[in-house]
Design an enzyme around this catalytic site. Sequence first.
Site, PDB file in Angstrom:
ATOM      1  N   TYR A  55       0.837  -1.196   0.000  1.00  0.00           N
ATOM      2  CA  TYR A  55       0.000   0.000   0.000  1.00  0.00           C
ATOM      3  C   TYR A  55       0.875   1.251   0.000  1.00  0.00           C
ATOM      4  O   TYR A  55       1.559   1.547   0.980  1.00  0.00           O
ATOM      5  CB  TYR A  55      -0.940   0.022   1.205  1.00  0.00           C
ATOM      6  CG  TYR A  55      -1.954  -1.094   1.231  1.00  0.00           C
ATOM      7  CD1 TYR A  55      -2.261  -1.847   0.095  1.00  0.00           C
ATOM      8  CD2 TYR A  55      -2.620  -1.410   2.412  1.00  0.00           C
ATOM      9  CE1 TYR A  55      -3.194  -2.876   0.136  1.00  0.00           C
ATOM     10  CE2 TYR A  55      -3.564  -2.440   2.458  1.00  0.00           C
ATOM     11  CZ  TYR A  55      -3.833  -3.160   1.319  1.00  0.00           C
ATOM     12  OH  TYR A  55      -4.750  -4.181   1.360  1.00  0.00           O
ATOM     13  N   PRO A 207     -16.064  -4.829   1.119  1.00  0.00           N
ATOM     14  CA  PRO A 207     -17.490  -5.091   1.353  1.00  0.00           C
ATOM     15  C   PRO A 207     -18.392  -4.036   0.715  1.00  0.00           C
ATOM     16  O   PRO A 207     -19.588  -4.294   0.519  1.00  0.00           O
ATOM     17  CB  PRO A 207     -17.594  -5.081   2.877  1.00  0.00           C
ATOM     18  CG  PRO A 207     -16.475  -4.203   3.324  1.00  0.00           C
ATOM     19  CD  PRO A 207     -15.350  -4.495   2.368  1.00  0.00           C
ATOM     20  N   LYS A 216     -23.111   6.151  -4.072  1.00  0.00           N
ATOM     21  CA  LYS A 216     -22.584   7.340  -4.745  1.00  0.00           C
ATOM     22  C   LYS A 216     -22.681   7.242  -6.273  1.00  0.00           C
ATOM     23  O   LYS A 216     -22.700   8.246  -6.967  1.00  0.00           O
ATOM     24  CB  LYS A 216     -21.134   7.596  -4.342  1.00  0.00           C
ATOM     25  CG  LYS A 216     -20.124   6.599  -4.875  1.00  0.00           C
ATOM     26  CD  LYS A 216     -18.669   7.014  -4.613  1.00  0.00           C
ATOM     27  CE  LYS A 216     -18.331   6.988  -3.151  1.00  0.00           C
ATOM     28  NZ  LYS A 216     -16.891   7.267  -2.921  1.00  0.00           N
TER      29      LYS A 216
END
Length: 341
Positions: A55, A207, A216
């Site tokens: 990451y 999830p 959205k």
Amino acid sequence: MNHRTLGRTGIQVSPLCLGTMMLGAWGNTDRDECERIVGTALDAGVNFIDTADIYAFGESETILGKAIKGRRDEVVLATKFHNAMDDSPNRRGNSRRWIMRAVEDSLRRLDTDWIDLYQVHRPDPRTDIDETLGALSDLVRQGKVRAIGTSSFPAEELVEAQWVAERRGRERFSTEQPSYSILARHAEAAVLPVAERYNLGVMVWSPLNGGWLTGKYRRDAPMPADSRASRDGDHFDFKAEEIRSRKLDVVEGLVALADEAGISMIQLALGFVLSHRAVTSAVIGPRTLEQLTSQLGADEVTLSPDVLDAIDELVPPGTGISPADVGYAPPAVTEAALRRR
């Protein structure tokens, strides 16, 4: 927050796990806000935090290490290895050579002496699973790692790993982290039943399906300017017309279902994955403090059988809309040379 036992480890974790992929260059570059996100989650009772060396190429781990300084004992800290950290052919994968280096790098960035859950981020067909388990077993015995797990492993590889560990006297994998959401129910067919059979703790990633299940993205509505789809249109199939259209159709049905149930889309989505008997925790990956607060408390929502049945009508159990949502395709499928004589 009611805690759940993580597989057979005895470790108690919150039903919501804070995922940190968005902390740093891949999401939120405001390090002060990133630290506030971690602190707010801990203050709300979230004690389970998941990251990975890949990451932002280590930046997420560094931010997280600083954010939990002084609160380390409150945190069940999970990280992962496997993905390529640079162009070197040996700074990736699941070999003993790389594991022993990767764990030291993660411990340094996280500024900690131990990792509660060290996970293999993806399978590595080039490396014997016994080689991987042997290295991880040594780390457990050295006290650098408390438990070991996997992410996005197919059911058959989960079974093989348990078999090898039993017969070779290795530490067993205690957890699996699969992709799982209303829009990606592939894990229900085999991975979740296998996890339950072997008493693996299950922490599901995505999830909210990359934002699709926040509400959205709506049909005939403009894409939010700060959304993941606007920053990376290929991410989670937003540019794949057929898949995008199908997901938009399902989202419209889910919005109506959530409204009827008197809950938010986020509560519907997180409540769905947490209702599965094999699931221990849902990994939420907020990019902003506002996104985090919109997700906190969703674990307290219990979906009725009628709501769960209605979801089954929209996306049948064990199926998914996009194959890419699984997170891993074996080389036997992706490499033509392995299908040819």
